[in-house]
Design a protein around this motif. Structure first.
Motif, PDB file in Angstrom:
ATOM      1  N   HIS A 139       0.833  -1.207   0.000  1.00  0.00           N
ATOM      2  CA  HIS A 139       0.000   0.000   0.000  1.00  0.00           C
ATOM      3  C   HIS A 139       0.871   1.263   0.000  1.00  0.00           C
ATOM      4  O   HIS A 139       0.514   2.273  -0.618  1.00  0.00           O
ATOM      5  CB  HIS A 139      -0.919  -0.007   1.218  1.00  0.00           C
ATOM      6  N   GLY A 185       0.857   4.251  -2.800  1.00  0.00           N
ATOM      7  CA  GLY A 185       0.781   5.674  -2.461  1.00  0.00           C
ATOM      8  C   GLY A 185       1.911   6.471  -3.065  1.00  0.00           C
ATOM      9  O   GLY A 185       1.705   7.566  -3.606  1.00  0.00           O
ATOM     10  N   LYS A 203      -4.489  12.934  -4.016  1.00  0.00           N
ATOM     11  CA  LYS A 203      -5.634  12.450  -3.249  1.00  0.00           C
ATOM     12  C   LYS A 203      -5.584  10.938  -3.100  1.00  0.00           C
ATOM     13  O   LYS A 203      -5.745  10.396  -1.997  1.00  0.00           O
ATOM     14  CB  LYS A 203      -6.933  12.867  -3.943  1.00  0.00           C
ATOM     15  N   GLU A 204      -5.337  10.218  -4.227  1.00  0.00           N
ATOM     16  CA  GLU A 204      -5.230   8.765  -4.161  1.00  0.00           C
ATOM     17  C   GLU A 204      -4.013   8.336  -3.344  1.00  0.00           C
ATOM     18  O   GLU A 204      -4.056   7.325  -2.635  1.00  0.00           O
ATOM     19  CB  GLU A 204      -5.142   8.176  -5.575  1.00  0.00           C
ATOM     20  N   GLU A 263      -2.715   9.894  -0.739  1.00  0.00           N
ATOM     21  CA  GLU A 263      -3.025  10.025   0.681  1.00  0.00           C
ATOM     22  C   GLU A 263      -3.932   8.890   1.145  1.00  0.00           C
ATOM     23  O   GLU A 263      -3.749   8.336   2.240  1.00  0.00           O
ATOM     24  CB  GLU A 263      -3.679  11.372   0.958  1.00  0.00           C
ATOM     25  N   GLU A 264      -4.898   8.507   0.318  1.00  0.00           N
ATOM     26  CA  GLU A 264      -5.794   7.405   0.681  1.00  0.00           C
ATOM     27  C   GLU A 264      -5.013   6.104   0.861  1.00  0.00           C
ATOM     28  O   GLU A 264      -5.268   5.329   1.797  1.00  0.00           O
ATOM     29  CB  GLU A 264      -6.861   7.234  -0.399  1.00  0.00           C
ATOM     30  N   SER A 265      -4.036   5.859  -0.012  1.00  0.00           N
ATOM     31  CA  SER A 265      -3.235   4.633   0.087  1.00  0.00           C
ATOM     32  C   SER A 265      -2.372   4.647   1.338  1.00  0.00           C
ATOM     33  O   SER A 265      -2.241   3.624   2.031  1.00  0.00           O
ATOM     34  CB  SER A 265      -2.362   4.478  -1.164  1.00  0.00           C
ATOM     35  N   LEU A 317      -2.986   6.268   4.106  1.00  0.00           N
ATOM     36  CA  LEU A 317      -3.865   6.109   5.269  1.00  0.00           C
ATOM     37  C   LEU A 317      -4.281   4.652   5.453  1.00  0.00           C
ATOM     38  O   LEU A 317      -4.385   4.158   6.583  1.00  0.00           O
ATOM     39  CB  LEU A 317      -5.092   7.003   5.110  1.00  0.00           C
ATOM     40  N   LEU A 318      -4.503   3.938   4.334  1.00  0.00           N
ATOM     41  CA  LEU A 318      -4.844   2.521   4.420  1.00  0.00           C
ATOM     42  C   LEU A 318      -3.665   1.727   4.983  1.00  0.00           C
ATOM     43  O   LEU A 318      -3.849   0.845   5.846  1.00  0.00           O
ATOM     44  CB  LEU A 318      -5.218   2.001   3.029  1.00  0.00           C
ATOM     45  N   SER A 372      -3.428   2.299   8.667  1.00  0.00           N
ATOM     46  CA  SER A 372      -4.460   1.593   9.439  1.00  0.00           C
ATOM     47  C   SER A 372      -4.087   0.133   9.693  1.00  0.00           C
ATOM     48  O   SER A 372      -4.637  -0.500  10.598  1.00  0.00           O
ATOM     49  CB  SER A 372      -5.805   1.654   8.704  1.00  0.00           C
TER      50      SER A 372
END
Length: 844
Positions: free
Chosen positions: A410, A414, A424-425, A427-429, A431-432, A435
Motif C-alpha cells: 500500500h 501511495g 488524493k489517491e 493520501e488514501e493509500s 492512510l490505508l 491503518s
C-alpha cells in the motif's frame, strides 16, 4: 580422501566456466543493491573494524541480523577447508596432530563470520572422527559404552584420544557461540509474519508447515527446474490440517531419510560411510535454516542449499557408481549421467539470463509463483526505477490484491500515485497502510513488532501533506508518532527537523537534528542540516563549524561546499575568501553545470577587485543559465564600475528582456543612457517605468527630477523634487538639489523662462544616481538536504539517497562595512560638486 588429478580439475573448471560465462553480462540485482552498492562498509573511508561489527548489509548486528546475513558461497569454501584440515589431525598410531586442529578452529571461525551455518562443520568433524576415522558403527559404539558403564573394561586409548580431540573442538565451538550471542546482545532476530507466515501460526499449522518445507527443499535439490529468487510471504500455502495431502510428502521424506540413516549408522563398509558423510553434509548445515529450532526470515531459500547440495551430489555420485559397476546398466548409467549434465548445463545458462536485471529476475519469479506479493512489489520497483510509473502502479496494486494486509504494498501504491501527481489517491493509500500498523499493546516494544521500513508510512504521509501549509501541525504529529514507535528512527528526526524549519521553529529543529546525530554521528548530511539551522538562528560561526564537520566526513559534499563558501563570502572577512574560493572551485568540479557556483566565484573576484576574472566567471554562469538575473546585473555593474558603460548596455538589455521590471537594472540603464549615450528620452522612459511599478521609489523619482532639470523645465523639476523630499525627508542631497533649483528660479528675471544652462545642469548629475554596490545582486543561497536510509527491503518503500537544492536568485540588501564606506566617499564627493554648483549659480 580421494585423489583428484589435474585433468579432472581442468574438466570441472571448464564445465563451470562454460555454464556461467553469460552471467558476466548481468548487472547488480535484488540484494546486490543493498549488500554491495549501498553498503557503507565497502567504502574506503569506513574503518575495517566495521566489518566485524556489522552484518552483510552494513547494519549493526545488534539490530536487523538473520541467517541470511552472510555469503553462503564464501562460507562454503571455509567450511570445506575446515573439514579437510580436520581430516589431517590423525597421526601415526592414532596420535593427535594439533596443528590441523588449531587451523580447523580458525577456519570454523572464518566460515561462521561469512555465514552462521559455517559452525555446523564442527558436527561433521565429530561424525567423521567417530564413524570414519575410528571406524565405529552405532551398535559397536553402543556396546563399548555399555561395557565401560558396567565396569567390565577401561576406556580404550583410541577412544580417549578421540574424546580429547572432540572436547577441544566442542569447547572452541562453544566459545564461538558465546561470542556470537554477545554480538547480537542475546537477542534472536525479529522477523515479520510477511517474511515467514508459518512462524507466527498456531499449533499444529506451524509444525506441519515447517516439516513440509523439508521435502520441498529436497525436491529443489532433486529437480531444480522451477527456481525463484524469493519464497517468502504466500509462496507456499500453510499446511493447516492433518488431512492435507502434502503431509504424505512429509512422511515419505522422513521414511527415506530414516532408511538411509539406519543403513549408514548400523552397517560397516565404505558404502555406509559414504552415505553417512553425505547425510551429514545434507542435514547438519541445513539445521539453522530449517525453522525447527528457531524461526528464520524466509520460508524457502535456495541459497541455504549450497552446502547441503554437496551431500546430495555425493549421494547421486555414489548411486551412479553402483549402477555403472553393473555390466548390464553401465551404458544406461553413462547415458543418464550425460543427459543430466547436459540438461543442467542448459538450465544454468538459461537461468543466468534471468539475473540480467531486476525486471527480468522478478518476472521470472512470477512465472513460478504468483502468490507472493513481494515479487509483484519488486517488479513494480524495477519499473519505477525506469520512470515507468503507470506500469509500476499496476504491479503494486496487484501486490495489494495478493496480500491485502501488506503495508509495504500500500505504501508503494501511495508513492507511485504521488509520482503521478495524484495526491488524493496517494493520501488514501498511505492512510490505508497506516491503518494496518499494529495497535498499541501496553508493555510491548514497538521496535520488536514493527518492521523499520513499515514506519516509513508515517514519513511518506507527512511528506505528502506538509505541502499544504495549513496541515503542517498534522504532519508534525505523524513524525512524532513514528518517533514514539521507534525512538531510534533516524529518518523521522531528519524529516521533522526540516518541517520545523519550515514552521519557523529553528530551536526545535536543532533538537531534532541533535537527536539524530546521537544515533549517527558519521552522517555528513545531518551536520549539514544542523548548519542550516544555525543560519536560521543567526549564528554563522556555529553554522560554519557544522559545515566544516560535514566536509570532514565527506569532502565532496556538494551543498556543504557551496553553502559554506557562501557563508564565508557573506561574512565580509577577507581572510576567508581564499578558502571560500577553493570550496567553490571544488563545487564546480562536482557540479560543472550549476551556474550558481560560477556566479559566486565571480562575486568573490569582484570583492578582490579581480575584474577580468570576475567577468569570466559571470559570463560562464550566464552561458550555462540564460537569463541568470543576478549574474546579468552584476556583470553590467562590473562594466559600469570599470568605465566600460557601453559594454554594460547590451547586458542590461538582455536582463530587462527576461525581467522587464528589474528596478535596479532600469536605474543603471537610465544612468548610462543619460551620461554616456546622451539619450535623455531613453533615460526618462526607464525612470518613468520604475515609478509606474513603484511610485515611492526614491531613486527612480529623484532621477526623473534630474531629467526634468536636464530638459530645462525648472518648475517641473522643483515640483518633482518636492514630491521626492516628501518620500525621503531626511535625504540631504534631495534638499540641496531642491534649494539649487529654487535659487535658480528666483535668480531669473520676470518673464524669463526658468532654464538652467546645459553645462551647469550637467553638474547636478553627479548625485543623481548612486550606483548599485557590488553586492546588490548577490544570491541568497540556502538549502536543506535530507537523507533516506530505506533501502534494505525491496518489497517496501525504496528510495534513493538524494539531494534537494533550493538555491534562489534573490537580491540581498545587506551591505558590508567596506561597501558602506564606499558609498560615504561617493556622498562626500557629490557634496563637493554641489558646493561648486552653488558657487556657479551665485556667480550668475
Amino acid at each position: 580422501m580421494a585423489y583428484v588429478s589435474p585433468k579432472e580439475i581442468a574438466l570441472i573448471v571448464g564445465v563451470v566456466a562454460a555454464c556461467y560465462w553469460n552471467s558476466l553480462f548481468c548487472g547488480f540485482v535484488f540484494d546486490d543493491v543493498s549488500a554491495i552498492l549501498d553498503n557503507k562498509d565497502l567504502h574506503p573511508s569506513t574503518p575495517l573494524k566495521n566489518l566485524f561489527l556489522n552484518d552483510f548489509w552494513g547494519t549493526p548486528m545488534s539490530e536487523v541480523t538473520g541467517v541470511v546475513g552472510r555469503a553462503e558461497l564464501l562460507s562454503s569454501i571455509f567450511f570445506l577447508a575446515a573439514f579437510l584440515s580436520y581430516t589431517r589431525s590423525r597421526g601415526p598410531e592414532n596420535t593427535i596432530v594439533w596443528t590441523p586442529i588449531a587451523l580447523t578452529v580458525f577456519l570454523v571461525a572464518v566460515a561462521t563470520l561469512c555465514k552462521e551455518q559455517g559452525i555446523t562443520v564442527v558436527g561433521i568433524c565429530c561424525v567423521y572422527e567417530v564413524f570414519i576415522a575410528q571406524g565405529y558403527t552405532l551398535p559397536i559404539l553402543w556396546d563399548t559404552v555399555l561395557q565401560i558403564l558396567r565396569g567390565k573394561g577401561s576406556i580404550p586409548y583410541c577412544m580417549l584420544q578421540m574424546l580429547l580431540k572432540l572436547i577441544v573442538l566442542m569447547f572452541s565451538t562453544l566459545l564461538l557461540v558465546v561470542i556470537r550471542v554477545q554480538v547480537i546482545q542475546s537477542q534472536l532476530p525479529v522477523f515479520t509474519r510477511f517474511d515467514n507466515p508459518a512462524a507466527v501460526s498456531p499449533f499444529p499449522t506451524r509444525q506441519l508447515t515447517f516439516n513440509y518445507l523439508l521435502p520441498v527443499n529436497a525436491w529443489l535439490l532433486l529437480n531444480p527446474s522451477e527456481l525463484c529468487c524469493d519464497w517468502t510471504m504466500g509462496t507456499i500455502p500453510l499446511v493447516e490440517s492433518l488431512l492435507d495431502m502434502r503431509n504424505l510428502a512429509t512422511m515419505t521424506f522422513f521414511c527415506f531419510l530414516g532408511t538411509l540413516l539406519v543403513f549408514s549408522l548400523r552397517y560397516p563398509g565404505d558404502s555406509s560411510k559414504t552415505v553417512l558423510m553425505a547425510l551429514c553434509l545434507i542435514v547438519l548445515p541445513f539445521i539453522p535454516a530449517s525453522n525447527l529450532f528457531f524461526p528464520v526470515g524466509f520460508v524457502v531459500a535456495e541459497r541455504v542449499l549450497y552446502v547441503p547440495s554437496m551431500g546430495f551430489c555425493m549421494l547421486v555420485a555414489h548411486g551412479w557408481k553402483k549402477l555403472s559397476n553393473n555390466s548390464v546398466l553401465r551404458k544406461l548409467s553413462w547415458i543418464c549421467l550425460s543427459l543430466v549434465l547436459l540438461i543442467h548445463a542448459l538450465k544454468t545458462l538459461h537461468r543466468n539470463w534471468d539475473w540480467e536485471s531486476e525486471y527480468t529476475l522478478f518476472m521470472s519469479a512470477l512465472k513460478v509463483n504468483r502468490n507472493n506479493a513481494k515479487l509483484w512489489n519488486n517488479v513494480g520497483h524495477a519499473l519505477e526505477n525506469e520512470k515507468n510509473f503507470e506500469r509500476a502502479l499496476r504491479f503494486f496494486i496487484q501486490a495489494t490484491q495478493v496480500q491485502p494486509d501488506d503495508i509495504g504494498a500500500h505504501m508503494n501504491v501511495g508513492r507511485t500515485y504521488k509520482n503521478l501527481n495524484r495526491t488524493k489517491e496517494a493520501e488514501e493509500s498511505y492512510l490505508l497502510a497506516k491503518s494496518l500498523m499494529p495497535q498499541i499493546i501496553p508493555g510491548k516494544k514497538y521496535a520488536a513488532r514493527v518492521a523499520p521500513n513499515h514506519l516509513n508510512v508515517y514519513i511518506n504521509l507527512a511528506n505528502l501533506i506538509r505541502a499544504n501549509d495549513s496541515r503542517l501541525e498534522e504532519a508534525d504529529q505523524l513524525y512524532r508518532q513514528a518517533i514514539s514507535m521507534r525512538p531510534d528512527f533516524k529518518q523521522a528526526y531528519i524529516s521533522r527537523g526540516e518541517l520545523l524549519l519550515k514552521m519557523n521553529k529553528p530551536l526545535q529543529a536543532k533538537e531534532a537534528y541533535l537527536r539524530a546525530l546521537e544515533l549517527d554521528r558519521t552522517n555528513a548530511d545531518l551536520w549539514y542540516n544542523l548548519a542550516i539551522v544555525y543560519i536560521e538562528l543567526k549564528d554563522p560561526t556555529e553554522a560554519l563549524k557544522n559545515f566544516n564537520r560535514a566536509l570532514e566526513l565527506n569532502p565532496n559534499h556538494k551543498l556543504a561546499l557551496f553553502n559554506s563558501a557562501l557563508l564565508m563570502q557573506e561574512s565580509g572577512d577577507a581572510r576567508l575568501r581564499p578558502e571560500a574560493r577553493k570550496r567553490l572551485l571544488d563545487y564546480v568540479k562536482e557540479e560543472p553545470q550549476d551556474a550558481n557556483g560560477y556566479f559566486n566565484l565571480g562575486m568573490l573576484a569582484m570583492d578582490d577587485k579581480k575584474d577580468a576574472e570576475a567577468e569570466t566567471w559571470m559570463k560562464k554562469a550566464i552561458k550555462l543559465q540564460a537569463g541568470f538575473r543576478s549574474a546579468l546585473f552584476n556583470l553590467a555593474l562590473l562594466y559600469s564600475q570599470t568605465a566600460k558603460e557601453l559594454k554594460a548596455l547590451p547586458v542590461l538589455e538582455e536582463l530587462l528582456r527576461y525581467y522587464p521590471d528589474h528596478a535596479k537594472g532600469l536605474i543603471l540603464k537610465g544612468d548610462i543612457l543619460m551620461n554616456q549615450k546622451k539619450d535623455i528620452q531613453g533615460a526618462k522612459q526607464c525612470f518613468e517605468k520604475i515609478l509606474k511599478m513603484d511610485p515611492n521609489n526614491v531613486q527612480g523619482k529623484h532621477n526623473l527630477c534630474v531629467v526634468y532639470f536636464e530638459e530645462k523645465d525648472l518648475l517641473k523639476a522643483e515640483k518633482c523634487l518636492v514630491e521626492t523630499l516628501a518620500l525621503a525627508p531626511h535625504e540631504e542631497y534631495i534638499q540641496r538639489h531642491l534649494s539649487i533649483v529654487r535659487s535658480k528660479i528666483v535668480s531669473l528675471g520676470p518673464g524669463e523662462v526658468p532654464v538652467i544652462p546645459a553645462e551647469k545642469a550637467r553638474a547636478v548629475e553627479g548625485e543623481k544616481i548612486p550606483l548599485e554596490n557590488s553586492k546588490g545582486g548577490k544570491n541568497e543561497q540556502k538549502s536543506t538536504r535530507t537523507t533516506n536510509s530505506n533501502h534494505n527491503n525491496k518489497g517496501q518503500t525504496k528510495s534513493k539517497k538524494n539531494v534537494e537544492k533550493n538555491t534562489t536568485d534573490k537580491e540581498t540588501k545587506k551591505k558590508s562595512t567596506k561597501e558602506i564606506k564606499d558609498i560615504e566617499k561617493k556622498r562626500v564627493a557629490a557634496l563637493k560638486r554641489l558646493e561648486e554648483i552653488e558657487r556657479i549659480l551665485n556667480g550668475d
